[in-house]
Design an enzyme around this catalytic site. Structure first.
Site, PDB file in Angstrom:
ATOM      1  N   HIS A  74       0.841  -1.207   0.000  1.00  0.00           N
ATOM      2  CA  HIS A  74       0.000   0.000   0.000  1.00  0.00           C
ATOM      3  C   HIS A  74       0.869   1.247   0.000  1.00  0.00           C
ATOM      4  O   HIS A  74       2.076   1.173   0.222  1.00  0.00           O
ATOM      5  CB  HIS A  74      -0.882   0.016   1.261  1.00  0.00           C
ATOM      6  CG  HIS A  74      -0.080   0.219   2.509  1.00  0.00           C
ATOM      7  ND1 HIS A  74       0.577  -0.822   3.141  1.00  0.00           N
ATOM      8  CD2 HIS A  74       0.230   1.336   3.212  1.00  0.00           C
ATOM      9  CE1 HIS A  74       1.241  -0.342   4.181  1.00  0.00           C
ATOM     10  NE2 HIS A  74       1.054   0.964   4.250  1.00  0.00           N
ATOM     11  N   HIS A 126       5.770   6.428  -0.485  1.00  0.00           N
ATOM     12  CA  HIS A 126       6.586   5.234  -0.732  1.00  0.00           C
ATOM     13  C   HIS A 126       5.753   3.986  -0.490  1.00  0.00           C
ATOM     14  O   HIS A 126       4.764   4.036   0.248  1.00  0.00           O
ATOM     15  CB  HIS A 126       7.814   5.226   0.191  1.00  0.00           C
ATOM     16  CG  HIS A 126       7.458   5.102   1.636  1.00  0.00           C
ATOM     17  ND1 HIS A 126       7.076   6.186   2.396  1.00  0.00           N
ATOM     18  CD2 HIS A 126       7.389   4.021   2.466  1.00  0.00           C
ATOM     19  CE1 HIS A 126       6.800   5.785   3.617  1.00  0.00           C
ATOM     20  NE2 HIS A 126       6.974   4.464   3.697  1.00  0.00           N
TER      21      HIS A 126
HETATM   22  P1  ATP Z   1       4.751  -3.005  11.906  1.00  0.00           P
HETATM   23  O1  ATP Z   1       4.752  -1.654  12.604  1.00  0.00           O
HETATM   24  O2  ATP Z   1       4.098  -4.063  12.705  1.00  0.00           O
HETATM   25  O3  ATP Z   1       6.077  -3.375  11.380  1.00  0.00           O
HETATM   26  P2  ATP Z   1       3.291  -1.616   9.847  1.00  0.00           P
HETATM   27  O4  ATP Z   1       4.277  -0.499  10.006  1.00  0.00           O
HETATM   28  O5  ATP Z   1       2.884  -2.050   8.511  1.00  0.00           O
HETATM   29  O6  ATP Z   1       3.813  -2.890  10.610  1.00  0.00           O
HETATM   30  P3  ATP Z   1       1.617   0.112  11.321  1.00  0.00           P
HETATM   31  O7  ATP Z   1       2.748   0.511  12.207  1.00  0.00           O
HETATM   32  O8  ATP Z   1       0.264  -0.056  11.930  1.00  0.00           O
HETATM   33  O9  ATP Z   1       1.951  -1.236  10.599  1.00  0.00           O
HETATM   34  O10 ATP Z   1       1.553   1.187  10.178  1.00  0.00           O
HETATM   35  C1  ATP Z   1       0.531   1.267   9.211  1.00  0.00           C
HETATM   36  C2  ATP Z   1       1.012   2.201   8.107  1.00  0.00           C
HETATM   37  O11 ATP Z   1       1.256   3.494   8.650  1.00  0.00           O
HETATM   38  C3  ATP Z   1       2.335   1.761   7.475  1.00  0.00           C
HETATM   39  O12 ATP Z   1       2.352   2.191   6.134  1.00  0.00           O
HETATM   40  C4  ATP Z   1       3.362   2.542   8.253  1.00  0.00           C
HETATM   41  O13 ATP Z   1       4.524   2.792   7.508  1.00  0.00           O
HETATM   42  C5  ATP Z   1       2.628   3.843   8.516  1.00  0.00           C
HETATM   43  N1  ATP Z   1       3.067   4.442   9.768  1.00  0.00           N
HETATM   44  C6  ATP Z   1       3.197   3.818  10.958  1.00  0.00           C
HETATM   45  N2  ATP Z   1       3.597   4.665  11.908  1.00  0.00           N
HETATM   46  C7  ATP Z   1       3.742   5.867  11.315  1.00  0.00           C
HETATM   47  C8  ATP Z   1       4.121   7.151  11.764  1.00  0.00           C
HETATM   48  N3  ATP Z   1       4.450   7.391  13.026  1.00  0.00           N
HETATM   49  N4  ATP Z   1       4.163   8.144  10.853  1.00  0.00           N
HETATM   50  C9  ATP Z   1       3.843   7.933   9.582  1.00  0.00           C
HETATM   51  N5  ATP Z   1       3.445   6.743   9.086  1.00  0.00           N
HETATM   52  C10 ATP Z   1       3.403   5.721   9.936  1.00  0.00           C
END
Ligand code: ATP
Ligand code: MG
Length: 172
Positions: free
Chosen positions: A39, A121
């Site tokens: 995504h 990205h």
């Molecule tokens: P994991 O954290 O378990 O490795 P993930 O990053 O895919 O998996 P989430 O942390 O729930 O799952 O994030 C969901 C989406 O939001 C992902 O695209 C992640 O890169 C983005 N994301 C997460 N935290 C942030 C943040 N603090 N700022 C911007 N984007 C974020």
């Protein structure tokens, strides 16, 4: 509940991104994002009280993005968490406008924390040896077009082997 707004790739693009993810993993190792989870995040909301969900779903459902074509033409990395991604070399004005407009709406709803900058990205690998993307860039240039329009509101569940996402709402 942990929520974010994203674009989900059409099936043919998802397959191409998955092929790049496989290739990247052969160079960089790490944990590959499952095909179904590929995504582009537009807005990360973080923890949102469940009571706010109906208003948020209504707001997302009422969005009518104009749509556009995002050109993906580079490999990239975020050093600290060891993320390997694909994205664009130059800022995409349509995506930038979409993201900014969404944050205007989210701020009016009092949700999330607007970030200082936006680097569109598609994450392919986590905890990967990101320095190896130099060899990837040389061997396999990225050249993909993403025709996007519809937004998705996703819920993220943290599980032992990485996050799992569930779509809760779509825009027009
Ligand atoms: P994991 O954290 O378990 O490795 P993930 O990053 O895919 O998996 P989430 O942390 O729930 O799952 O994030 C969901 C989406 O939001 C992902 O695209 C992640 O890169 C983005 N994301 C997460 N935290 C942030 C943040 N603090 N700022 C911007 N984007 C974020
Ligand atoms: Mg995360």
């Amino acid at each position: 509940m942990r929520l974010f707004l994203a674009l989900e790739p059409p099936d043919d693009l998802r397959e191409r991104l998955a092929t790049l993810a496989d290739l990247a993993q052969t160079h960089c190792g790490g944990r590959r994002v499952p095909d179904a989870s590929l995504h582009l995040t537009l807005a990360f909301l973080g923890e949102v009280d469940e009571a706010r969900l109906p208003a948020l779903v209504e707001w997302v459902s009422g969005q009518t993005p104009i749509g556009g074509v995002w050109q993906l033409d580079r490999w990239g990395s975020f050093r600290r968490p060891g993320i390997v991604w694909v994205g664009g070399r130059t800022p995409d004005p349509a995506l930038g406008a979409l993201q900014a407009g969404l944050w205007d709406g989210l701020q009016a709803l009092g949700l999330g924390v607007r970030p200082a900058r936006f680097v569109p990205h598609v994450t392919l690998l986590r905890r990967a040896a990101w320095t190896a993307i130099e060899s990837l860039e040389a061997q396999t240039p990225v050249a993909l077009d993403w025709r996007w329009q519809r937004l998705t509101l996703l819920r993220s569940y943290t599980e032992q082997d990485g996050a799992r996402y569930e779509a809760l709402a779509h825009s027009a």
